[in-house]
Design a protein around this motif. Structure first.
Motif, PDB file in Angstrom:
ATOM      1  N   PHE A   1       0.877  -1.149  -0.103  1.00  0.00           N
ATOM      2  CA  PHE A   1      -0.054   0.149  -0.053  1.00  0.00           C
ATOM      3  C   PHE A   1       0.738   1.265   0.046  1.00  0.00           C
ATOM      4  O   PHE A   1       0.302   2.069  -0.851  1.00  0.00           O
ATOM      5  N   LEU A   2       1.943   1.125   0.651  1.00  0.00           N
ATOM      6  CA  LEU A   2       2.836   2.369   0.558  1.00  0.00           C
ATOM      7  C   LEU A   2       3.293   2.658  -0.806  1.00  0.00           C
ATOM      8  O   LEU A   2       3.460   3.847  -1.154  1.00  0.00           O
TER       9      LEU A   2
ATOM     10  N   ALA B   1      -8.271  -4.986  -1.617  1.00  0.00           N
ATOM     11  CA  ALA B   1      -8.731  -3.960  -2.001  1.00  0.00           C
ATOM     12  C   ALA B   1      -9.397  -2.954  -0.662  1.00  0.00           C
ATOM     13  O   ALA B   1      -9.324  -1.842  -0.929  1.00  0.00           O
ATOM     14  N   ALA B   2     -10.105  -3.673   0.288  1.00  0.00           N
ATOM     15  CA  ALA B   2     -10.561  -3.041   1.409  1.00  0.00           C
ATOM     16  C   ALA B   2      -9.542  -2.328   2.126  1.00  0.00           C
ATOM     17  O   ALA B   2      -9.688  -1.166   2.600  1.00  0.00           O
ATOM     18  N   LEU B   3      -8.391  -3.192   2.457  1.00  0.00           N
ATOM     19  CA  LEU B   3      -7.567  -2.421   2.908  1.00  0.00           C
ATOM     20  C   LEU B   3      -6.543  -1.369   2.491  1.00  0.00           C
ATOM     21  O   LEU B   3      -6.378  -0.437   2.938  1.00  0.00           O
ATOM     22  N   LEU B   4      -6.707  -1.373   1.115  1.00  0.00           N
ATOM     23  CA  LEU B   4      -6.001  -0.216   0.252  1.00  0.00           C
ATOM     24  C   LEU B   4      -7.001   0.969   0.675  1.00  0.00           C
ATOM     25  O   LEU B   4      -6.476   2.159   0.710  1.00  0.00           O
TER      26      LEU B   4
ATOM     27  N   LYS C   1      -7.590   6.455   2.481  1.00  0.00           N
ATOM     28  CA  LYS C   1      -9.022   7.224   3.108  1.00  0.00           C
ATOM     29  C   LYS C   1      -9.552   7.228   1.808  1.00  0.00           C
ATOM     30  O   LYS C   1      -9.788   8.396   1.590  1.00  0.00           O
ATOM     31  N   ALA C   2     -10.153   6.130   1.088  1.00  0.00           N
ATOM     32  CA  ALA C   2     -10.803   6.418  -0.182  1.00  0.00           C
ATOM     33  C   ALA C   2     -12.187   7.106  -0.009  1.00  0.00           C
ATOM     34  O   ALA C   2     -12.795   6.606   1.449  1.00  0.00           O
TER      35      ALA C   2
ATOM     36  N   LEU D   1     -14.692 -11.982   4.099  1.00  0.00           N
ATOM     37  CA  LEU D   1     -15.175 -11.604   5.377  1.00  0.00           C
ATOM     38  C   LEU D   1     -14.250 -10.622   6.082  1.00  0.00           C
ATOM     39  O   LEU D   1     -14.425  -9.530   6.589  1.00  0.00           O
ATOM     40  N   LEU D   2     -12.829 -10.723   5.719  1.00  0.00           N
ATOM     41  CA  LEU D   2     -11.968  -9.856   6.059  1.00  0.00           C
ATOM     42  C   LEU D   2     -12.420  -8.333   5.404  1.00  0.00           C
ATOM     43  O   LEU D   2     -12.424  -7.580   6.139  1.00  0.00           O
TER      44      LEU D   2
END
Ligand code: UTP
Length: 219
Positions: free
Chosen positions: A92-93, A120-123, A128-129, A182-183
């Motif tokens: 992500f960095l 994608a959810a973590l990204l 801060k999408a 689920l994550l």
């Protein structure tokens, strides 16, 4: 807007006309938005993972093979886009740095242990999408798997905690085809990320972003 799109491997496919169409639509979206796309592994991942399993690879190693497949697919999508950075970020960095070039960022998976929905959810959480779009092989979130239960009803709108409840129930059943992992649902819940779950067709992506309800809105 900052937008993260999760393009499931089964949705992405391996037909070059379809990939070209996704590329065209995503280029259009990136003209007015800061766009990040996470691409799934699809058939490439499934085939390679099953061969590696036959050869005795551990599940974690199979995940690494899956990640490699997602990155190959990301490179295909980059090939179909005019406004995407050529490099596939590995975390992500790296993705955030690359976005400073004012280009769309296209990536695959990151670490073993989950699918690209969770990546994608973590990204989306990390950058801060404003919006997370999960383009999948079903047209929204249902009360049950509509391919098995004809009484399943589609939700137009859900809260993040309702999404977690539904996804957790679905994943209990062996072989269930879960609409989002689920994550990913838990990340959406903890950071209250506005999410659309839509059928992954190129024109649907545009319709969703123009505010037409084409799936399930989670907020
Ligand atoms: P996908 O996200 O394509 O998984 O990643 P999937 O469940 O096959 O997705 P759909 O059904 O096409 O949408 C392919 C594989 O890559 C590994 C996992 O093994 C996953 O099953 N992977 C992917 C990871 O280990 N980590 C990641 O961040 C992404």
């Amino acid at each position: 807007m900052k937008i993260v799109v999760s393009l499931g491997g089964s949705v992405f496919g391996d037909n070059s006309d379809r990939i070209k169409e996704f590329g065209r639509v995503l280029d259009t979206i990136s003209e007015k938005n800061q766009l990040f796309v996470v691409v799934g592994g699809g058939r490439l991942a499934r085939e390679y993972i099953s061969k590696a399993r036959e050869l005795g690879a551990s599940e974690t190693f199979c995940d690494y093979i899956g990640i490699a497949a997602t990155r190959m697919n990301a490179m295909l999508l980059i090939s179909a886009m005019k406004n995407a950075a050529k490099k596939v970020p590995v975390d992500f960095l790296d993705a955030e740095e690359l976005s400073k070039l004012n280009k769309a960022v296209v990536m695959g998976g990151t670490f073993p242990g989950h699918t690209t929905d969770a990546t994608a959810a973590l990204l989306a959480e990390f950058i801060k999408a404003d919006l997370f779009v999960n383009a999948t092989n079903i047209d929204g979130v249902y009360s049950d798997d509509p391919r098995r239960n004809k009484d399943a009803v589609k939700f137009d709108r859900l809260s993040p905690s309702q999404l977690v409840e539904i996804v957790a129930k679905g994943s209990m059943r062996a072989g269930a085809n879960v609409v989002i992992d689920l994550l990913a649902a838990k990340i959406i819940e903890r950071s209250k990320i506005k999410t659309y779950v839509i059928l992954g067709e190129p024109e649907n992506l545009l319709r969703a972003l123009y505010g037409e309800v084409v799936g399930t809105i989670i907020e």
